[in-house]
Motif scaffolding. Structure first.
Motif, PDB file in Angstrom:
ATOM      1  N   ARG A  52      53.469   2.358 -35.051  1.00  0.00           N
ATOM      2  CA  ARG A  52      53.934   1.149 -34.380  1.00  0.00           C
ATOM      3  C   ARG A  52      53.908  -0.047 -35.334  1.00  0.00           C
ATOM      4  O   ARG A  52      54.820  -0.897 -35.299  1.00  0.00           O
ATOM      5  N   GLU A  56      56.963  -2.518 -36.105  1.00  0.00           N
ATOM      6  CA  GLU A  56      56.887  -3.968 -35.863  1.00  0.00           C
ATOM      7  C   GLU A  56      57.236  -4.753 -37.117  1.00  0.00           C
ATOM      8  O   GLU A  56      57.884  -5.799 -37.053  1.00  0.00           O
ATOM      9  N   ALA A  70      56.031  -4.497 -30.593  1.00  0.00           N
ATOM     10  CA  ALA A  70      56.776  -3.476 -29.863  1.00  0.00           C
ATOM     11  C   ALA A  70      56.133  -3.238 -28.498  1.00  0.00           C
ATOM     12  O   ALA A  70      54.907  -3.221 -28.371  1.00  0.00           O
ATOM     13  N   GLN A 205      62.130   1.279 -24.850  1.00  0.00           N
ATOM     14  CA  GLN A 205      61.282   0.453 -25.697  1.00  0.00           C
ATOM     15  C   GLN A 205      61.777  -0.993 -25.700  1.00  0.00           C
ATOM     16  O   GLN A 205      62.949  -1.266 -25.419  1.00  0.00           O
ATOM     17  N   CYS A 235      58.111   5.108 -31.369  1.00  0.00           N
ATOM     18  CA  CYS A 235      58.165   4.192 -32.519  1.00  0.00           C
ATOM     19  C   CYS A 235      58.855   4.859 -33.708  1.00  0.00           C
ATOM     20  O   CYS A 235      59.657   4.234 -34.407  1.00  0.00           O
TER      21      CYS A 235
END
Length: 379
Positions: A52, A56, A70, A205, A235
């Motif tokens: 993640r 990001e 995220a 997402q 992700c």
């Protein structure tokens, strides 16, 4: 670094332990600590996850921002922004917006004492007139869903700064490839990453991108405290999707031009909503703040009866009848009964969203095949 290069390499570093060029999927809920409070920067996966974190960083880079966060969906990202507010605060929002955002505002947050004022944001004067001492946030979509209205982000940012409010722009329809609201004065950019960022209709997402350090800390606190975070597999898929964003968006734009002009010339079509037409009210602004006009559009038929509308919606093959947008495959949608059904009919009609409106997400297939598919359905 040019945009295409940034899209490929943003947030990407070879895995230090193996040299893997792709960020690994760190499928773990927790991390072993060397001693109480002594860790390698990761404690618990709701708060941090290396996959993640890479996403990001990539999201921030492609939006020309400093920080990315995220979330488990676009609505979860929107939810986090509204949680910055207090009871009694006011939000100015576009009258033409995604139905899920409207539902979140009216059915969830209004009962906690937050007031939402809806106006036509395409005229900055309307926004300026709606400002009160209680206004804490301006929420924009541009282009809007589903009527493709365009708002001048720079003009609204000037109003926002003078009033001391936050400005958040839902950039889902444009994607970071076509528009970067932070460069135009926005404080926060929101994405439903489900759409163009993911690009393959295989994840749910959301994302928030910002520059201000204190704002990032506030939103990160909400993210980890409320826990609406995406899993590492999603992700990873979003990171993979970002790598082809520029290639996909180029084709979406190319096909969008062809389909929009074909629809406009069709004898059975009464109106096409697409911001790339030179006579679109927001064309000059869109041309100024966007790099292209995208593959999202809506249209109405001259025969706007329910039966005819349903016939077209159910008559396509390559355009799949489904909610969502931004995937490589083309989708056809009926906002009144699908994505915007949560908005009361009288509100929809007042804002120009008729029961006969059909929305298209033009994919990356061959444009001739898409035209043939629409022709068979429209007749």
């Amino acid at each position: 670094m040019k945009l295409a290069t940034k899209i490929i390499h943003a947030g990407m570093e070879p895995d230090p332990s193996t040299g893997a060029i792709m960020t690994p999927i760190y499928q773990t809920s927790t991390y072993v600590q060397e001693a109480p409070g002594v860790n390698k920067g990761f404690e618990y996966a709701r708060s941090q996850n290396p996959t993640r974190k890479a996403l990001e960083e990539a999201l921030a880079a492609i939006e020309n921002g400093k920080h990315g966060l995220a979330f488990s969906s676009g609505v979860a990202a929107t939810d986090a922004v509204i949680k910055l507010l207090q009871p009694g605060d006011e939000v100015i929002a576009a009258s033409d917006m995604y139905g899920g955002t409207y539902r979140l505002f009216t059915k969830i947050f209004e009962k906690f004492g937050i007031k939402f004022i809806y106006t036509d944001t395409t005229d900055p004067a309307n926004v300026a007139a709606a400002i009160t001492p209680k206004t804490k946030l301006i929420w924009l979509e541009t282009p809007t869903n589903p009527l493709m209205n365009i708002t001048d982000i720079t003009a609204i940012a000037d109003i926002s700064k003078k009033a001391g409010t936050l400005l958040c722009v839902d950039n889902t329809f444009a994607s970071p490839y076509l528009q970067n609201p932070l460069d135009l004065g926005a404080d926060i950019v929101m994405h439903s990453s489900t759409k163009y960022i993911g690009g393959h209709s295989d994840i749910i997402q959301g994302a928030l991108i910002m520059n201000d350090d204190a704002l990032r800390e506030q939103l990160y606190f909400i993210q980890k405290s409320c826990g609406a975070v995406p899993g590492p597999m999603d992700c990873f898929l979003a990171l993979r999707g970002i790598k082809t964003l520029h290639l996909r968006m180029q084709r979406h734009c190319e096909n969008g031009v062809v389909i929009a002009h074909w629809l406009r010339k069709h004898p059975k079509v009464s109106r096409v909503y697409w911001c790339g037409f030179e006579d679109h009210p927001g064309y000059a602004v869109a041309k100024k703040q966007m790099r292209g006009f995208g593959g999202m559009m809506s249209f109405e038929l001259k025969d706007d009866s329910t039966d005819t509308t349903k016939k077209v919606l159910s008559g396509t093959h390559l355009f799949s009848l489904a909610e969502s947008l931004g995937g490589v495959e083309s989708l056809i949608n009926h906002p009144a009964s699908m994505t915007h059904a949560s908005i009361p009919r009288e509100e929809r009609i007042k804002n120009g969203l008729s029961d006969a409106l059909i929305r298209l997400s033009v994919g990356v297939e061959d444009a001739d095949d898409l035209i043939e598919d629409l022709q068979k359905a429209i007749g």
